[in-house]
Design a protein around this motif. Structure first.
Motif: not given
Length: 326
Positions: A144-151, A153-158, A213-216
């Motif tokens: 699970l990626v929180l704040g997923a549309a940030g820099g 966050g998108l890196a984490a998705i990929e 994954y929590d950057p928020v």
């Protein structure tokens, strides 16, 4: 040369664009003409004296950049004038010129553009260190990626998809979630309209994510952690929300789960060889098309304050960059 300068601690609008003397590299340094500088959340904090690293005033913010070497200092043999390079420095990138230790400078791969080169170091370095090293995410697991549309966050998705994981992206708007989908997210959660715990339960058939994954930080941390799978790993990446959450530690006991701190800057300093290996893997994935930085907006040097304000207000998806020569 011109630079955005922080002369006193404060908000982005207090930065000044100043004309400064050209920089001359010393022993072991190179001078780089900056073509693009990545903008990151720590840049918002550092000018307010709210970050772990506190430079002496005055200084220019900005830690990651791409550019062209215009001069080399004594003892530098592996780099030369005219080389296109990537550099990660403590501060100074929001300027037309920077000085960097030659050891921290990496040649740009052939065919890479300056914007992409300036956008890959911190966000992808952080997410790789978090997911591959600290969480050891495995193929078939769920993240699970929180704040997923940030820099980051998108890196984490990929990176999660490159490793063969199922990725759940959580963000605050449908527009942001559409960006997450374009970058590979399997399941989307709008936590401004949905009950986060219920949505996570539905997305994982009640099992919970193996990695969060929590950057928020802020209000979403506890409901997310309460939803984690048995032996789950909760990555503490940052606090873009501005609030450091207070998690009940009994949750780690009940779930057999781990709270895992992520501080990429310190990792890069303490373990340079491991960091270099991570960057090589990332550049390989970039070449294979598994990762691709999303550059949502470009700013001039005069627009530095606006870039930082937009980032702080969470108006940004993916990465934004500053072009100091414009």
């Amino acid at each position: 040369m011109k630079a955005a300068v922080c002369k006193a601690w404060g908000l982005p609008d207090t930065l000044e664009i100043m004309e400064l003397p050209d920089l001359v590299p010393g022993s072991g340094q190179v001078g780089i003409q900056v073509k693009a500088a990545g903008v990151n959340f720590p840049d918002v904090l550092i000018i307010q004296n709210k970050y772990q690293f506190k430079p002496e005033l005055p200084f220019s913010p900005g830690s990651e950049l791409s550019g062209e070497i215009y001069a080399v200092g004594e003892g530098v043999t592996h780099l030369k004038k005219g080389d296109k390079v990537i550099a990660f420095i403590g501060h100074g990138a929001f300027a037309q010129q920077v000085l960097a230790p030659a050891a921290s400078v990496m040649p740009m791969p052939p065919g890479m553009d300056f914007d992409t080169a300036a956008a890959i170091t911190l966000t992808y370095g952080t997410s790789h260190h978090a997911i591959v090293d600290r969480a050891q995410l495995k193929s078939g697991e769920t993240m699970l990626v929180l704040g997923a549309a940030g820099g980051v966050g998108l890196a984490a998705i990929e990176i999660g998809k490159a490793l063969g994981a199922k990725v759940i992206a959580a963000a605050s708007s449908e527009e942001k979630l559409d960006i997450c989908r374009q970058h590979g997210a399997d399941i989307l959660i709008n936590y401004s309209t949905a009950d986060l715990r219920e949505a996570i339960k539905a997305a994982t058939d009640g099992k919970g994510p193996d990695v969060i994954y929590d950057p928020v930080g802020g209000i979403y941390a506890e409901p997310a952690f309460r939803s984690i799978a048995w032996r789950g790993r909760y990555l503490v990446v940052g606090f873009a929300n501005g609030e450091i959450p207070k998690l009940p530690l009994n949750l780690t006991l009940l779930k057999g789960a781990s709270l895992v701190g992520v501080f990429w800057g310190e990792f890069a300093k303490r373990e340079p060889k491991n960091n270099l290996a991570a960057m090589r893997e990332l550049l390989g994935w970039l070449n294979e098309g598994k990762i691709k930085p999303h550059i949502s907006k470009r700013y001039t040097l005069n627009e530095t304050a606006q870039a930082l304000n937009d980032l702080a207000a969470r108006k940004v998806t993916g990465k934004i960059v500053i072009h100091p020569e414009e």
